[in-house]
Scaffold this active site. Structure first.
Site, PDB file in Angstrom:
ATOM      1  N   HIS A  52      -5.101   0.189  -1.757  1.00 13.65           N
ATOM      2  CA  HIS A  52      -3.663   0.509  -1.743  1.00 13.65           C
ATOM      3  C   HIS A  52      -2.890  -0.575  -0.996  1.00 13.65           C
ATOM      4  CE1 HIS A  52      -0.426   3.764  -1.917  1.00 13.65           C
ATOM      5  NE2 HIS A  52       0.149   2.741  -1.286  1.00 13.65           N
ATOM      6  N   HIS A  54       0.662  -3.269  -1.864  1.00 12.69           N
ATOM      7  CA  HIS A  54       1.717  -3.668  -2.793  1.00 12.69           C
ATOM      8  C   HIS A  54       1.881  -5.183  -2.789  1.00 12.69           C
ATOM      9  CE1 HIS A  54       3.382   0.414  -3.552  1.00 12.69           C
ATOM     10  NE2 HIS A  54       2.837   0.648  -2.373  1.00 12.69           N
ATOM     11  N   HIS A 250       1.424   8.174  -5.602  1.00 11.45           N
ATOM     12  CA  HIS A 250       1.903   8.332  -4.227  1.00 11.45           C
ATOM     13  C   HIS A 250       2.335   9.788  -4.056  1.00 11.45           C
ATOM     14  CE1 HIS A 250       2.259   3.950  -4.318  1.00 11.45           C
ATOM     15  NE2 HIS A 250       2.614   3.937  -3.042  1.00 11.45           N
ATOM     16  N   GLU A 253       2.938  11.685   1.235  1.00 11.58           N
ATOM     17  CA  GLU A 253       3.181  10.710   2.298  1.00 11.58           C
ATOM     18  C   GLU A 253       4.270  11.256   3.222  1.00 11.58           C
ATOM     19  OE1 GLU A 253       4.258   5.960   2.933  1.00 11.58           O
ATOM     20  OE2 GLU A 253       4.695   6.921   1.020  1.00 11.58           O
ATOM     21  N   HIS A 274      -1.873   7.957  -0.009  1.00  9.82           N
ATOM     22  CA  HIS A 274      -1.546   8.539   1.297  1.00  9.82           C
ATOM     23  C   HIS A 274      -2.085   9.970   1.390  1.00  9.82           C
ATOM     24  CE1 HIS A 274       0.900   5.037   2.245  1.00  9.82           C
ATOM     25  NE2 HIS A 274       1.431   5.154   1.042  1.00  9.82           N
ATOM     26  N   ASP A 332      -1.098  -1.415   2.730  1.00  7.29           N
ATOM     27  CA  ASP A 332       0.149  -0.986   2.099  1.00  7.29           C
ATOM     28  C   ASP A 332       1.117  -2.157   1.888  1.00  7.29           C
ATOM     29  OD1 ASP A 332       1.769   0.818   0.849  1.00  7.29           O
ATOM     30  OD2 ASP A 332       2.267   1.964   2.630  1.00  7.29           O
TER      31      ASP A 332
END
Length: 396
Positions: A52, A54, A250, A253, A274, A332
């Site tokens: 995970h 980005h 997602h 979270e 998450h 992340d």
């Protein structure tokens, strides 16, 4: 992470997000600076898997400066040190501040072919330096395009770079990085909760580039925008299921456990991004434990976004660890959080009771939960077991 929708809010003016901008993200501890990271102890100096992260939150500051200079784009600083101070978040802050961070640089990278290929290549190099041997990196192709996307993001003028070509460029950069740095890299394409009109495009891109490194579809953004109100996402995920495209979402979270339930039951998610709020519904949590559902945990991120208590000794992943849940540790958006995967691991060791044996276990779990084809997954597991000196079981 839910921050990805914040980026869009600057340009797309989501009323839901505008109302969120008055809230504060809790906690006051200072995050370690990048200079301190270099001297920080590496607590797990063995091969790792990351699931995970980005792409547009993992760009080098020097690259942003280089591209801005080449394109003649003015930035508020012209050296790495000053630009880094502008971009990073060193302590929990307001949502408005987070929004502003992405606006500082995304317009520099978006719409530029050379830049997009470069950030993908450099991403692979950076992960290799952290000891990662397999990574799945995610991004929204639409956020990097400047044509065939409505609205055009980041106040760009319309150009000639489509979401389709963005995927091609990222694939090329990742592939070249793989060959150069002896690491395997695959990508996940993100749908955005506030833009359901993009979701079928994302599925089609997953289908088109399935044999060129795209392994899954994701849904990111404001968790209050559910699939009942935005049925476009459900239709896209139904098509993904029909075509055998892997799925992560997602969820949980900052949104309630019901978002996790929707992700698993409606969208048929195979992994949860998450998922911390799952613990608020013990029936659901026990069900997901029994199903061996994988949670993509991001410790540093969860503090700085206000997703979890800023006191790491109260982090939900401690419960996951004690319950032998299926989860991974991930960065992340390391650019924004001024972090590395080593920092997430050292934080888990220092505050959450993690041992080397647990790090080995969670990486084996991560490899089993990755979206590689079975043969490649077996090869990855063999490589990890060999490096860890552990016995490999034949059944997953």
């Amino acid at each position: 992470m839910h921050i990805i929708v914040r980026r869009a809010a600057i340009r797309f003016g989501s009323p839901v997000l505008s109302s969120l901008c008055t809230s504060r993200l809790s906690g006051r501890r200072r995050l370690i600076t990048m200079a301190e990271h270099s001297s920080e102890q590496v607590v797990f100096n063995k091969p790792k898997v990351e699931l995970h992260v980005h792409l547009d939150g993992a760009i080098r500051v020097q690259t942003i400066l280089d591209v801005a200079m080449r394109r003649g784009i003015s930035l508020p600083a012209n050296n790495v040190e000053e630009m880094t101070k502008i971009i990073i978040v060193q302590k929990p802050a307001t949502l408005t501040e987070f929004l502003g961070k992405f606006a500082e640089y995304m317009h520099v990278i978006a719409g530029d072919r050379e830049a997009i290929k470069r950030i993908a290549y450099e991403f692979v190099e950076d992960k290799a330096k952290e000891g990662v041997i397999y990574v799945e990196v995610r991004y929204s192709p639409h956020f990097l395009a400047n044509t065939k996307v409505d609205p055009i993001p980041w106040n760009q003028k319309e150009g000639d770079l489509s979401p389709d070509e963005v995927v091609h460029l990222v694939n090329k950069g990742l592939s070249e990085g793989e060959r150069a740095f002896n690491i395997k890299a695959r990508s996940i394409l993100c749908c955005m909760r506030h833009m359901p009109s993009w979701s079928m495009d994302v599925v089609e891109l997953c289908k088109k580039y399935h044999h060129e490194g795209v392994v899954a579809i994701d849904l990111a953004g404001d968790e209050s925008l559910n699939c009942e109100a935005y049925p476009g996402h459900r239709k896209a995920y139904e098509e993904a299921v029909r075509c055998g495209i892997h799925r992560t979402v997602h969820a949980g979270e900052v949104g309630p456990a019901s978002v996790v339930k929707e992700a698993v039951e409606v969208l048929k998610a195979e992994r949860v991004g998450h998922g911390y709020r799952t613990l608020e519904d013990q029936t659901l949590y026990k069900q997901l434990l029994a199903q061996n559902m994988h949670f993509e945990v991001c410790p540093i991120s969860s503090k700085l976004t206000g997703a979890c208590d800023p006191d790491f000794t109260k982090h939900p992943v401690i419960t996951f660890r004690k319950d032998k849940a299926n989860y991974s540790l991930n960065t992340d958006d390391p650019l924004i959080f001024n972090s590395t995967l080593h920092l997430d691991y050292s934080t888990a060791q220092k505050y959450m009771g993690f041992t080397e044996d647990e790090f080995k276990r969670l990486n084996i779990s991560s490899a089993k939960a990755c979206f590689l084809p079975e043969k490649e997954k077996e090869e990855l597991l063999h490589r990890l077991h060999e490096a860890y000196g552990t016995v490999q079981r034949t059944a997953f």
